[in-house]
Design a protein around this motif. Sequence first.
Motif, PDB file in Angstrom:
ATOM      1  N   ASP A  69      -6.852   7.003   5.772  1.00  0.00           N
ATOM      2  CA  ASP A  69      -7.871   6.237   5.896  1.00  0.00           C
ATOM      3  C   ASP A  69      -8.544   6.089   4.456  1.00  0.00           C
ATOM      4  N   ASN A  70      -9.383   5.273   4.205  1.00  0.00           N
ATOM      5  CA  ASN A  70      -9.983   4.834   2.779  1.00  0.00           C
ATOM      6  C   ASN A  70     -10.590   6.306   2.305  1.00  0.00           C
ATOM      7  N   ILE A  73      -7.793   8.081   0.907  1.00  0.00           N
ATOM      8  CA  ILE A  73      -7.270   7.121  -0.381  1.00  0.00           C
ATOM      9  C   ILE A  73      -7.945   7.489  -1.603  1.00  0.00           C
ATOM     10  N   ARG A  74      -9.321   7.134  -1.335  1.00  0.00           N
ATOM     11  CA  ARG A  74     -10.410   7.296  -2.507  1.00  0.00           C
ATOM     12  C   ARG A  74     -10.316   8.932  -3.263  1.00  0.00           C
ATOM     13  N   GLU A  75     -10.044   9.745  -2.376  1.00  0.00           N
ATOM     14  CA  GLU A  75      -9.927  11.330  -2.811  1.00  0.00           C
ATOM     15  C   GLU A  75      -8.605  11.421  -3.864  1.00  0.00           C
ATOM     16  N   GLN A  76      -7.598  10.690  -3.549  1.00  0.00           N
ATOM     17  CA  GLN A  76      -6.251  10.709  -4.115  1.00  0.00           C
ATOM     18  C   GLN A  76      -6.222  10.259  -5.552  1.00  0.00           C
ATOM     19  N   GLY A  77      -7.391   9.429  -5.959  1.00  0.00           N
ATOM     20  CA  GLY A  77      -7.259   8.740  -7.297  1.00  0.00           C
ATOM     21  C   GLY A  77      -7.506   9.892  -8.406  1.00  0.00           C
ATOM     22  N   VAL A  78      -7.099  11.123  -8.465  1.00  0.00           N
ATOM     23  CA  VAL A  78      -7.252  12.080  -9.553  1.00  0.00           C
ATOM     24  C   VAL A  78      -6.530  11.832 -10.355  1.00  0.00           C
ATOM     25  N   LEU A  96      -3.040   2.812  -1.486  1.00  0.00           N
ATOM     26  CA  LEU A  96      -2.764   4.260  -1.895  1.00  0.00           C
ATOM     27  C   LEU A  96      -2.049   4.206  -3.249  1.00  0.00           C
ATOM     28  N   ILE A  97      -0.968   3.567  -3.246  1.00  0.00           N
ATOM     29  CA  ILE A  97      -0.112   3.432  -4.382  1.00  0.00           C
ATOM     30  C   ILE A  97      -1.272   3.021  -5.546  1.00  0.00           C
ATOM     31  N   GLN A  98      -1.832   2.234  -5.479  1.00  0.00           N
ATOM     32  CA  GLN A  98      -2.982   1.736  -6.471  1.00  0.00           C
ATOM     33  C   GLN A  98      -3.983   3.008  -6.867  1.00  0.00           C
ATOM     34  N   ALA A  99      -4.330   3.583  -5.927  1.00  0.00           N
ATOM     35  CA  ALA A  99      -4.990   4.719  -6.099  1.00  0.00           C
ATOM     36  C   ALA A  99      -4.567   5.868  -6.931  1.00  0.00           C
ATOM     37  N   LEU A 100      -3.046   5.839  -6.804  1.00  0.00           N
ATOM     38  CA  LEU A 100      -2.353   6.988  -7.553  1.00  0.00           C
ATOM     39  C   LEU A 100      -1.640   6.228  -8.792  1.00  0.00           C
ATOM     40  N   GLN A 101      -2.200   5.138  -9.148  1.00  0.00           N
ATOM     41  CA  GLN A 101      -1.534   4.380 -10.382  1.00  0.00           C
ATOM     42  C   GLN A 101      -0.295   4.400 -10.400  1.00  0.00           C
ATOM     43  N   GLY A 102       0.621   4.081  -9.237  1.00  0.00           N
ATOM     44  CA  GLY A 102       2.090   4.005  -9.096  1.00  0.00           C
ATOM     45  C   GLY A 102       2.532   5.340  -9.343  1.00  0.00           C
TER      46      GLY A 102
END
Length: 135
Positions: A69-70, A73-78, A96-102
């Motif tokens: 969920d969102n 996904i937000r938590e993974q943008g570390v 999710l891919i964007q949050a992880l910057q690819g």
Amino acid sequence: MVSFAGTRRILLLGGGATCAHFARMCDDMGAEVHVATSPRHASESIEGSDFMGWLSAQGISCSIHRKLDNDFIREQGVPGTLAVSFGAAWVIKADLIQALQGRIVNVHAAPLPLYRRAEGFSWRIMNGDTGEHCV
């Protein structure tokens, strides 16, 4: 192109013995490791224990998710996070891919796109495909 430079945190998505042993290897190398798994993977048997119990006994952070969920996904943008998917039960979507910057790698035991989805390995066996593939 995916860059692994600056990786400090490993996020593993999915389950199974390969995922479990990769988590332990990354932990042994000093990386911060978190495994996000699905209910279907949580009870898989790993060396006489269930997947979640095995990870916990190894001191590896883990959580169960019915969906990504969102909030997840937000938590993974570390910064410095690299995600590796091992037979994940979810479709990995663009947010999710964007949050992880690819910075995500999908480990799949059959050639893509010929054998897509979770049953790709089974179809490979049923079709007599004896080639060694992992993408």
